[in-house]
Scaffold this active site. Sequence first.
Site, PDB file in Angstrom:
ATOM      1  CG  ASN A 106      11.138   0.450  -0.372  1.00  0.00           C
ATOM      2  OD1 ASN A 106      12.054  -0.288  -0.756  1.00  0.00           O
ATOM      3  ND2 ASN A 106       9.850   0.131  -0.511  1.00  0.00           N
ATOM      4  CG  PHE A 110      15.594  -7.932  -2.611  1.00  0.00           C
ATOM      5  CD1 PHE A 110      14.359  -7.508  -2.134  1.00  0.00           C
ATOM      6  CD2 PHE A 110      15.612  -8.822  -3.689  1.00  0.00           C
ATOM      7  CE1 PHE A 110      13.170  -7.923  -2.728  1.00  0.00           C
ATOM      8  CE2 PHE A 110      14.428  -9.244  -4.282  1.00  0.00           C
ATOM      9  CZ  PHE A 110      13.206  -8.789  -3.807  1.00  0.00           C
ATOM     10  CB  SER A 168      11.216  -6.082  -5.127  1.00  0.00           C
ATOM     11  OG  SER A 168      12.031  -4.933  -4.968  1.00  0.00           O
ATOM     12  CG  ASN A 170      13.205  -0.757  -4.951  1.00  0.00           C
ATOM     13  OD1 ASN A 170      13.045   0.203  -5.699  1.00  0.00           O
ATOM     14  ND2 ASN A 170      12.465  -0.951  -3.867  1.00  0.00           N
ATOM     15  CB  THR A 171      15.978  -6.572  -7.689  1.00  0.00           C
ATOM     16  OG1 THR A 171      16.217  -6.504  -6.281  1.00  0.00           O
ATOM     17  CG2 THR A 171      17.014  -7.491  -8.318  1.00  0.00           C
ATOM     18  CE  LYS A 205       4.455  -8.055  -1.224  1.00  0.00           C
ATOM     19  NZ  LYS A 205       5.043  -7.714   0.064  1.00  0.00           N
ATOM     20  CG  ASN A 234       6.274  -5.605  -3.589  1.00  0.00           C
ATOM     21  OD1 ASN A 234       6.649  -4.599  -2.982  1.00  0.00           O
ATOM     22  ND2 ASN A 234       6.955  -6.735  -3.580  1.00  0.00           N
ATOM     23  CB  THR A 235       6.018  -0.675  -3.418  1.00  0.00           C
ATOM     24  OG1 THR A 235       7.091  -1.310  -4.132  1.00  0.00           O
ATOM     25  CG2 THR A 235       6.223  -0.887  -1.931  1.00  0.00           C
ATOM     26  N   GLY A 255       1.632   2.748   1.141  1.00  0.00           N
ATOM     27  CA  GLY A 255       0.853   3.584   2.055  1.00  0.00           C
ATOM     28  C   GLY A 255      -0.444   4.061   1.411  1.00  0.00           C
ATOM     29  N   GLY A 284      -1.773   0.115   1.528  1.00  0.00           N
ATOM     30  CA  GLY A 284      -2.538   1.233   2.064  1.00  0.00           C
ATOM     31  C   GLY A 284      -3.572   0.851   3.111  1.00  0.00           C
ATOM     32  CE1 TYR A 305       7.629  -0.700   7.013  1.00  0.00           C
ATOM     33  CE2 TYR A 305       8.403  -2.180   5.323  1.00  0.00           C
ATOM     34  CZ  TYR A 305       8.661  -1.238   6.295  1.00  0.00           C
ATOM     35  OH  TYR A 305       9.950  -0.859   6.556  1.00  0.00           O
ATOM     36  CB  SER A 306       3.167   2.312   4.554  1.00  0.00           C
ATOM     37  OG  SER A 306       3.971   1.776   3.544  1.00  0.00           O
TER      38      SER A 306
HETATM   39  C1  LIG Z   1      10.552   0.012   3.266  1.00  0.00           C
HETATM   40  C2  LIG Z   1       9.806  -1.106   2.629  1.00  0.00           C
HETATM   41  C3  LIG Z   1      10.471  -2.287   2.361  1.00  0.00           C
HETATM   42  C4  LIG Z   1       9.802  -3.347   1.761  1.00  0.00           C
HETATM   43  N1  LIG Z   1      10.470  -4.512   1.536  1.00  0.00           N
HETATM   44  C5  LIG Z   1       9.807  -5.560   1.001  1.00  0.00           C
HETATM   45  C6  LIG Z   1      10.469  -6.791   0.809  1.00  0.00           C
HETATM   46  O1  LIG Z   1      11.648  -6.961   1.143  1.00  0.00           O
HETATM   47  N2  LIG Z   1       9.773  -7.813   0.243  1.00  0.00           N
HETATM   48  C7  LIG Z   1       8.456  -7.671  -0.131  1.00  0.00           C
HETATM   49  O2  LIG Z   1       7.864  -8.645  -0.620  1.00  0.00           O
HETATM   50  N3  LIG Z   1       7.798  -6.525   0.059  1.00  0.00           N
HETATM   51  C8  LIG Z   1       8.436  -5.470   0.611  1.00  0.00           C
HETATM   52  N4  LIG Z   1       7.768  -4.296   0.819  1.00  0.00           N
HETATM   53  C9  LIG Z   1       6.354  -4.174   0.373  1.00  0.00           C
HETATM   54  C10 LIG Z   1       5.369  -4.408   1.520  1.00  0.00           C
HETATM   55  O3  LIG Z   1       5.469  -5.721   2.002  1.00  0.00           O
HETATM   56  C11 LIG Z   1       3.920  -4.151   1.042  1.00  0.00           C
HETATM   57  O4  LIG Z   1       3.584  -5.094   0.038  1.00  0.00           O
HETATM   58  C12 LIG Z   1       3.713  -2.753   0.473  1.00  0.00           C
HETATM   59  O5  LIG Z   1       4.461  -1.793   1.200  1.00  0.00           O
HETATM   60  C13 LIG Z   1       2.236  -2.327   0.484  1.00  0.00           C
HETATM   61  O6  LIG Z   1       1.707  -2.320   1.793  1.00  0.00           O
HETATM   62  P1  LIG Z   1       1.620  -0.978   2.692  1.00  0.00           P
HETATM   63  O7  LIG Z   1       0.966   0.081   1.850  1.00  0.00           O
HETATM   64  O8  LIG Z   1       0.806  -1.383   3.881  1.00  0.00           O
HETATM   65  O9  LIG Z   1       3.009  -0.621   3.050  1.00  0.00           O
HETATM   66  C14 LIG Z   1       8.427  -3.220   1.415  1.00  0.00           C
HETATM   67  C15 LIG Z   1       7.755  -2.023   1.696  1.00  0.00           C
HETATM   68  C16 LIG Z   1       8.424  -0.976   2.295  1.00  0.00           C
HETATM   69  C17 LIG Z   1       7.675   0.297   2.599  1.00  0.00           C
END
Ligand SMILES: Cc1cc2nc3c(=O)[nH]c(=O)nc-3n(C[C@H](O)[C@H](O)[C@H](O)COP(=O)(O)O)c2cc1C
Length: 343
Positions: A106, A110, A168, A170-171, A205, A234-235, A255, A284, A305-306
């Site tokens: 992604n 934000f 994040s 993405n910013t 985070k 985070n990602t 994921g 993941g 999340y994923s």
């Molecule tokens: C589409 C998407 C949007 C996300 N937006 C945010 C966000 O706004 N703030 C944040 O702290 N993490 C955000 N995350 C990160 C997740 O909270 C999480 O830390 C990350 O995806 C790893 O967990 P997962 O592998 O279970 O997805 C986002 C992840 C995804 C996939």
Amino acid sequence: MLFPLLRPALFALDAEQAHGLTITLLARFPRTAPKSAAILRTTIAGLDFANPLGLAAGVDKNGEAIDGFFGLGFGSVEIGTLTPLPQAGNPRPRLFRLVEDKAVINRMGFNNGGIHAALPRAAAARRRGVLGINVGANKDAPDRIADYAHGVAAAAPIADYITVNISSPNTPGLRDLQHGRELTDLLAAADEARRIGKTPRLFLKVAPDLDPSAIDAIARAAIEHHVDALIVSNTTISRPDLRSANAGETGGLSGAPLAPLARQRLRDFRTATGSAMPLISAGGIDSADEAYARIRAGASLVQLYSALVFHGPGLAQRILRGLVDALQRDGFASVTAAVGADG
Ligand SMILES: Cc1cc2nc3c(=O)[nH]c(=O)nc-3n(C[C@H](O)[C@H](O)[C@H](O)COP(=O)(O)O)c2cc1C
């Protein structure tokens, strides 16, 4: 039970449309939160969680389906990231499924309706669990630390905990806040801003893409500035081997392919904090086995999340049932007793 039938239809939609539809359905038809087994209860930083499974930030950015997500069984729901002003985020498409890899990329940036629109929804929710509010800075903020202080102060009367999200990808430039003077100034400002009447817990985070010296410095700064827990992580902007067509997209990867890195960072932060601070593992987690392994590796809580994208909303309850079985099988009286059992 319905998810296997609905999945092809959801996957036929653009990923962001499917996400929007899911939020709408959960907001309209929240289920009563199921009761968690007593063995899953845990207390972190003085907050009581009915179970250690949390919904990670980014799923319900605007706090539209808080009770819907508690109804799936999550012990905690983290809304956000919310910024002081509403912002549109990056141009679409910006959310990509990597089906063969069970992953997501992604670059949302934000996108959110602003913290002041979301807070009344959070205040009105029934909240059958712990509510976290994740805050960030607007892309064009002249003073990013001031944006965090604004978000923390606004969320403080309503949140059980507030997450300062500086990870994040993405910013542009946001992750620079994880280092040096910027980090200590930010944490000092956030710690001061939360102390209005009822003082919520403060979580930080972090990104998984950190070198060992940065990990040590973050751990030291977090302890010094009274951060109550770290969310790791985070990602990632790294790209392990991926097979899916969307693998080349820019953004944060989450994921299944993130799991090895997230496990390693959990161990790194456990060493760096000397177990002085609760750790929340994300990245993941897609099964009871994986959640249990993170707990045994030192996580007090886990978030996901994923995996919801690929396994559907019944996953939370499956993980919780599996955790109860694993704890009983290994003779732990509580989830807390299993935290860090692997040393
Ligand atoms: C589409 C998407 C949007 C996300 N937006 C945010 C966000 O706004 N703030 C944040 O702290 N993490 C955000 N995350 C990160 C997740 O909270 C999480 O830390 C990350 O995806 C790893 O967990 P997962 O592998 O279970 O997805 C986002 C992840 C995804 C996939």
